[in-house]
Structure formats: structure tokens, C-alpha cells
Design an enzyme around this catalytic site. Structure first.
Site, short mmCIF file in Angstrom:
data_model
loop_
_atom_site.label_atom_id
_atom_site.label_comp_id
_atom_site.label_asym_id
_atom_site.label_seq_id
_atom_site.Cartn_x
_atom_site.Cartn_y
_atom_site.Cartn_z
N LEU A 147 0.86 -1.17 0.00
CA LEU A 147 0.00 0.00 0.00
C LEU A 147 0.90 1.23 0.00
CD1 LEU A 147 -2.78 -0.79 2.66
CD2 LEU A 147 -2.97 -0.93 0.18
N ASP A 148 0.46 2.30 -0.67
CA ASP A 148 1.20 3.55 -0.61
C ASP A 148 1.31 4.01 0.83
OD1 ASP A 148 1.30 3.58 -3.37
OD2 ASP A 148 -0.46 4.88 -3.58
N ARG A 149 2.35 4.77 1.13
CA ARG A 149 2.56 5.23 2.51
C ARG A 149 1.34 5.95 3.07
NH1 ARG A 149 7.66 8.96 3.87
NH2 ARG A 149 6.71 10.26 2.24
N ASN A 245 -0.62 2.90 -7.91
CA ASN A 245 -1.36 4.17 -7.95
C ASN A 245 -2.62 4.12 -8.80
OD1 ASN A 245 1.58 6.40 -7.88
ND2 ASN A 245 0.72 5.08 -6.32
N ARG A 248 -5.72 6.24 -7.66
CA ARG A 248 -5.35 7.66 -7.66
C ARG A 248 -5.34 8.22 -9.09
NH1 ARG A 248 -0.02 7.71 -3.95
NH2 ARG A 248 -0.19 9.97 -4.34
#
Length: 306
Positions: A147-149, A245, A248
Site C-alpha cells: 500500500l502507498d505510505r 497508484n 489515484r
């Protein structure tokens, strides 16, 4: 998996008291929270939530923190007054499920999955690595997906290289549901739909979207609106593919970027974090074949906007 204190013959203080426990046997199917409330009238819902968070509730030998875990007839429940070793030493990470092969965690926004050349502070990986080594120094942890930060929510880790590879090789078949919550700028019209494109990453680590199949990997995102007002919308998002991503970039494509996502076009930051949360994860266990489904609470900061 045994905790450090359970290894026989290694306790240098034989007079040390063992933690007192309460045991129950399940007679009919029920959700864990409902079962505990009915069987412990002296405890309220908040007391039980605290016990779950501290991993003091053990079902069939596995510490459980998910309040809606489904109990089956014959299951054995043990309640300990002392938290499991190292359960409270992972800030921003809560273990939702653990067995001999996998660990499912719920991580806070702001935590990296694994360290980078520029970022060396505690990560989900480093904390889990330390956690499993408490029981046995030879234990390891393996990343299955990331997962992205700035994204919070559910993640799956493996306890062996073999299980990691098995999960990754069969990911499409193994993972039955992977649902996110996203807070976006504005309102979608129509309020639900599917968006697909081909994603590719630049040398500057920015992901771009194209309709040219020669330019990237195919990505498919399904979305529907759960709540909305004049400024923001809360979406339920299901992934058919798991590209970097992806959500997003696709929200940017639709003209409604995720709040707090300056990288992909948002100019608002009402919750002071990225408005993306890995909400539901359902998968078939790689060795037992048992089906699991985990669902977290909706982040309070998301709901406050509506």
C-alpha cells in the site's frame, strides 16, 4: 505459533505466575463481538474492543482482533488478562489475523510498507519482522502486496517464501474481494461506473494513464458513490487489477482526484492525509483452502466530511 513465554524449559523464574485465562466453547455460529457480550455481561462493548486490540482474545490458538470474526460450533476461545507478547509494540499497525502461514494487518496512513533509499524509519515490514522474531529468531516475514505510505488499511503478509510466491502467482484466483474507500473532490456523474486505461510509470515515479495498449499495463477500476455533498464524495472502489497508484490515477482521469493527493491533481486536503483506505480484503488461504474476509471500520476523518 507460540509466544516466547510459551517455550517449555526456558523460563528462568519457575515461580512466575501464569496469566489468568477464561475459556469458552462455541456451540453455535455467531460473530465474535456478539458472543463475548452475551458471555461476559460484566464487560461492555468498549472493554471488549480493548481486549481485541490488545490481542487478548485467542480463537483456536490464534489471536483475533476482528470484532466481526465468525465463530463456528466447536471453536475454543481463550481470554487472557495479559496482552500477547509484542502486541503493543507496533505503532500504527494492528494485527487482524495471524496463523502459521500468513498475517493480515490494518496499517495507519503515513507508514511505508518497506524502507526505501530515502526513508529508513520504522515500516510495516520492519515491525512485523521484529514481531515474528520474538517467537523464534529464525522467523521471517514476506511482502505479498503493498500500500502507498499515505494509504491506510488491510495488508497481507506471508511467513515463508513459498507461501508468498504461491499467493502472488495465484493472486487473481486467491483474492476474492479487494475493496477501497476513497474520498474525492466533487461529485461523480454518473455516480457509479467502471474506468479502464493503460498505466505506465515515468522515470520520476509518476504513473500516467493512456488508452494506447502499447503504452502500459491494463487497469480496471469499478466505483460507486456511498455518500456525497457539495464538496466531496465517498466512493466504494473495487479493483479488477492491482496496478501501482491505480485508483489515484483513475480518479484524476475522471476529473475528481482523491483529496490530499497533490501528486495527482487534488488542491484540497480537508482531512490532512490521502483520502484512500483499503477497506475489505477477502482471500482463500493458500494452504488450508479456508475462505477469509476482513473488513475494517471506515476512518472517522472520512465520515466527518459528511
Amino acid at each position: 505459533m507460540k509466544n516466547k513465554g510459551e517455550n517449555k524449559g526456558k523460563d528462568k523464574n519457575p515461580k512466575r505466575e501464569k496469566p489468568q485465562t477464561t475459556q469458552f466453547k462455541v456451540k453455535q455460529e455467531a460473530e465474535l463481538m456478539k458472543f463475548l457480550i452475551e458471555n461476559m455481561p460484566h464487560k461492555n462493548r468498549n472493554n471488549i474492543k480493548t481486549m481485541l486490540k490488545k490481542r487478548q482474545v485467542v480463537v483456536n490458538g490464534t489471536a483475533i482482533s476482528q470484532f466481526n470474526h465468525v465463530l463456528k460450533p466447536g471453536d475454543s476461545i481463550e481470554l487472557s488478562r495479559r496482552p500477547a507478547d509484542s502486541a503493543l509494540k507496533m505503532p500504527g499497525v494492528v494485527i487482524v489475523h495471524e496463523d502459521d502461514q500468513v498475517i493480515v494487518v490494518n496499517k495507519n496512513a503515513g507508514l511505508l510498507t518497506i524502507a526505501t533509499d530515502k526513508e529508513k524509519r520504522d515500516t510495516v515490514y520492519s515491525m512485523l519482522s521484529s514481531y515474528v522474531k520474538v517467537q523464534d529468531r529464525g522467523n521471517k516475514i514476506f511482502i505479498v502486496h503493498r500500500l502507498d505510505r499515505e494509504t491506510s488499511g488491510l495488508m497481507l503478509f506471508a511467513k515463508s517464501k513459498e507461501v508468498k510466491e504461491l499467493l502472488q502467482e495465484t493472486w487473481t484466483e486467491t483474492v476474492g474481494e479487494r475493496t477501497y474507500l476513497a474520498v474525492i473532490d466533487g461529485q461523480l456523474d454518473p455516480t457509479e461506473g467502471t474506468h479502464s486505461s493503460y498505466l505506465f510509470e515515468s522515470k520520476a515515479f509518476i504513473v500516467y494513464s493512456s488508452q494506447d495498449p502499447e503504452r502500459g499495463q491494463h487497469a480496471v477500476t469499478n466505483y460507486s458513490t456511498l455518500k456525497s455533498n457539495d464538496e466531496f464524495s465517498l466512493l466504494k472502489v473495487n479493483l479488477e487489477t492491482g496496478r501501482k497508484n491505480q485508483i489515484r490515477v483513475h480518479m484524476k482521469d475522471l476529473g475528481h482526484p482523491i483529496v490530499g493527493d497533490k501528486k495527482y491533481g487534488s488542491t484540497s486536503n480537508p482531512i490532512r492525509r490521502l483520502g484512500l483506505h483499503a477497506w475489505v480484503l477477502a482471500f482463500t488461504h493458500p494452504t488450508t483452502g479456508k475462505k477469509f474476509r476482513f473488513e475494517t471500520s471506515i476512518p472517522g476523518s472520512f465520515l466527518k466530511l459528511f
